[in-house]
Design an enzyme around this catalytic site. Structure first.
Site, PDB file in Angstrom:
ATOM      1  N   HIS A 189      43.256  74.219  91.610  1.00  0.00           N
ATOM      2  CA  HIS A 189      44.270  73.460  92.340  1.00  0.00           C
ATOM      3  C   HIS A 189      45.496  73.163  91.479  1.00  0.00           C
ATOM      4  O   HIS A 189      46.609  73.080  91.997  1.00  0.00           O
ATOM      5  CB  HIS A 189      43.680  72.136  92.828  1.00  0.00           C
ATOM      6  CG  HIS A 189      42.813  72.293  94.037  1.00  0.00           C
ATOM      7  ND1 HIS A 189      42.910  71.481  95.131  1.00  0.00           N
ATOM      8  CD2 HIS A 189      41.829  73.182  94.317  1.00  0.00           C
ATOM      9  CE1 HIS A 189      42.021  71.845  96.039  1.00  0.00           C
ATOM     10  NE2 HIS A 189      41.346  72.873  95.556  1.00  0.00           N
ATOM     11  N   ASP A 201      50.014  92.443 103.552  1.00  0.00           N
ATOM     12  CA  ASP A 201      49.609  93.819 103.830  1.00  0.00           C
ATOM     13  C   ASP A 201      49.457  94.550 102.504  1.00  0.00           C
ATOM     14  O   ASP A 201      50.437  94.895 101.861  1.00  0.00           O
ATOM     15  CB  ASP A 201      50.658  94.488 104.719  1.00  0.00           C
ATOM     16  CG  ASP A 201      50.308  95.936 105.034  1.00  0.00           C
ATOM     17  OD1 ASP A 201      49.256  96.424 104.567  1.00  0.00           O
ATOM     18  OD2 ASP A 201      51.108  96.585 105.744  1.00  0.00           O
TER      19      ASP A 201
END
Length: 459
Positions: free
Chosen positions: A150, A361
């Site tokens: 985090h 993608d």
């Protein structure tokens, strides 16, 4: 499902001719970094075949971490005693695995399952800040599971990394080894948040970002009182339009702008979770917040008003508070606690609605799903673009105690302030507007680096 680990290695940055910077660099954590969970967060994204071979994923990742050097660094204390990430190119964990089964036969599409935990490296007890696992199924489907600390970054900065990695992977798959990685992250993050002189603390940060060491917050717990399940609610665009109109009735009648879809849905879920929990009158809940028995319009107004306060003044107040000496003098620690399993009476909400998933993608088109892994935390909600691919529709993952689930369903699918949805035979009933699905819990205690907006309401 049996996942076979084929290889596991530390992946080092693959610099071009210039090589790494000659001097060791420390990236001092910002005040916002320091109040996030000291823990990893895991995400899964899946792609249908054909996909680039594993060697292309590996080479492109090695290239990208030359720009995103924090992913190959380590959390340390810098020479001046501040928490920092050292850019030492120690490496990110890179794992390759296989499953001798078709993906859809063993992994419910988009549904949270404990099986998800096998599709990414373990986030516990590791020094690597970034980890990746490629798991190929016999059908050709590829699941990319990754974990990141985090304090490495929030969801949006992690998306920046993923989009850059996707671009690099596509380029290498197409035979272009001279692609431009573009700008990487800014390494001097703490320098962008200097405190004012003198400090001006305008807001209360105790109980919002900080708490006394060793103290619990409200009734939050480390041991769940009972089994936790997740209710996945699918909200079609048409339902959300009705919800928005209902929440905005008072605003429109007084000539003010409508509430946003997010504000309206948040208010709706907020009320429903609170009623389902059966909280007692007089309890206080935060942003994380619960309002039981209040009208939808009231809940939406509280959310809008609080979001409006979380601007420049609030963040500057937080920065000044962290540097004022009060944290050390009063023995305060970050409120964020990754060990919590139950948030009631609070409610945390994380929105992934704005993530550019269409840009992820890697050479196989957009992912068929992009979801947080399985983490059982009651009261932690995640909002995602619909996995059904319907434009404008939203899926909400709502982890609750099993005993509260039926009550939540009765509230969740009603737009009436006074009446609950009566559905005694819910398993056989086909809702016209909303599809709900129940499975194991999904959630996580947070990915935001910025100070969390806290809304409070007295029940």
């Amino acid at each position: 499902m049996e996942v076979k680990i084929e290889s596991s290695k530390l992946l080092k940055p693959a610099y071009e001719s210039d090589g790494p910077p000659p001097e060791l660099q420390y990236v001092r954590l910002s005040p916002f970094d320091n109040v996030t969970d000291d823990a990893h967060f895991a995400v899964l994204c899946a792609f249908r075949p054909p996909t680039p071979p594993n060697s292309v994923w590996e080479r492109s990742c090695a290239r990208v971490i030359t720009k995103f050097r924090e992913w190959a660094g380590r959390l340390v204390t810098d020479p001046e005693g501040h928490p920092a990430i050292v850019l030492n190119d120690a490496g990110a964990r890179f794992v390759q695995a296989t499953v001798d089964a078709a993906h859809d036969d063993v992994i419910p599409l988009g549904e949270p399952s404990p099986a998800w935990l096998e599709l990414h490296p373990s986030p516990y007890g590791v020094e690597e800040l970034g980890q990746v696992q490629l798991t190929r199924f016999s059908c050709g489907t590829l699941v990319v599971g990754f974990t990141y600390h985090h304090r490495l970054g929030d969801g949006h900065s992690t998306t920046h990394f993923l989009v850059s990695w996707a671009q690099a992977c596509r380029s290498l798959a197409e035979g272009d080894a001279d692609f431009d990685l573009g700008p990487g992250p800014l390494h001097e993050r703490a320098a962008f948040f200097p405190p004012r002189s003198p400090p001006v603390v305008e807001f209360e940060h105790r109980g919002t970002e900080y708490k006394k060491k060793g103290t619990a917050t409200c009734a939050r717990g480390y041991e769940p009182a009972e089994e936790i399940v997740v209710h996945r609610a699918h909200f079609p665009r048409e339902f959300l339009a009705k919800l928005k109109a209902k929440a905005s009735e008072d605003e429109v009648s007084q000539g003010r702008r409508q509430y946003s879809t997010f504000e309206s849905l948040m208010a709706h879920l907020w009320r429903a979770v609170t009623k389902a929990r059966g909280l007692q009158g007089g309890e206080t809940s935060r942003l994380r917040l619960a309002i039981a028995g209040r009208p939808l319009q009231h809940a939406a107004r509280v959310i809008r008003d609080q979001i409006a306060t979380m601007g420049d003044r609030y963040f500057k107040s937080f920065i000044d508070f962290t540097s004022s000496g009060a944290v050390e003098a009063e023995g305060l620690e970050p409120l964020a606690d990754p060990e919590l399993q139950a948030l009631s009476p609070d409610m945390d909400v994380y929105s992934w609605l704005g993530f550019p998933m269409s840009l992820m993608d890697f050479g196989a088109g957009s992912p068929i799903y992009f979801v947080p892994t399985y983490v059982p935390v009651e009261g932690l909600l995640v909002l995602l673009p619909s996995l059904l691919g319907e434009e404008g529709s939203i899926d909400a993952y709502v982890p609750l105690y099993r005993s509260n689930l039926d009550a939540f369903k009765r509230m969740c699918y009603s737009l009436d302030d006074d009446e609950e949805h009566d559905d005694d035979d819910d398993d056989d009933h086909d809702h016209d507007d909303v599809e709900e699905m129940e499975n194991s819990v999904i959630g996580n205690s947070g990915w935001h680096r910025a100070a969390r907006s806290t809304m409070m309401a007295r029940l």
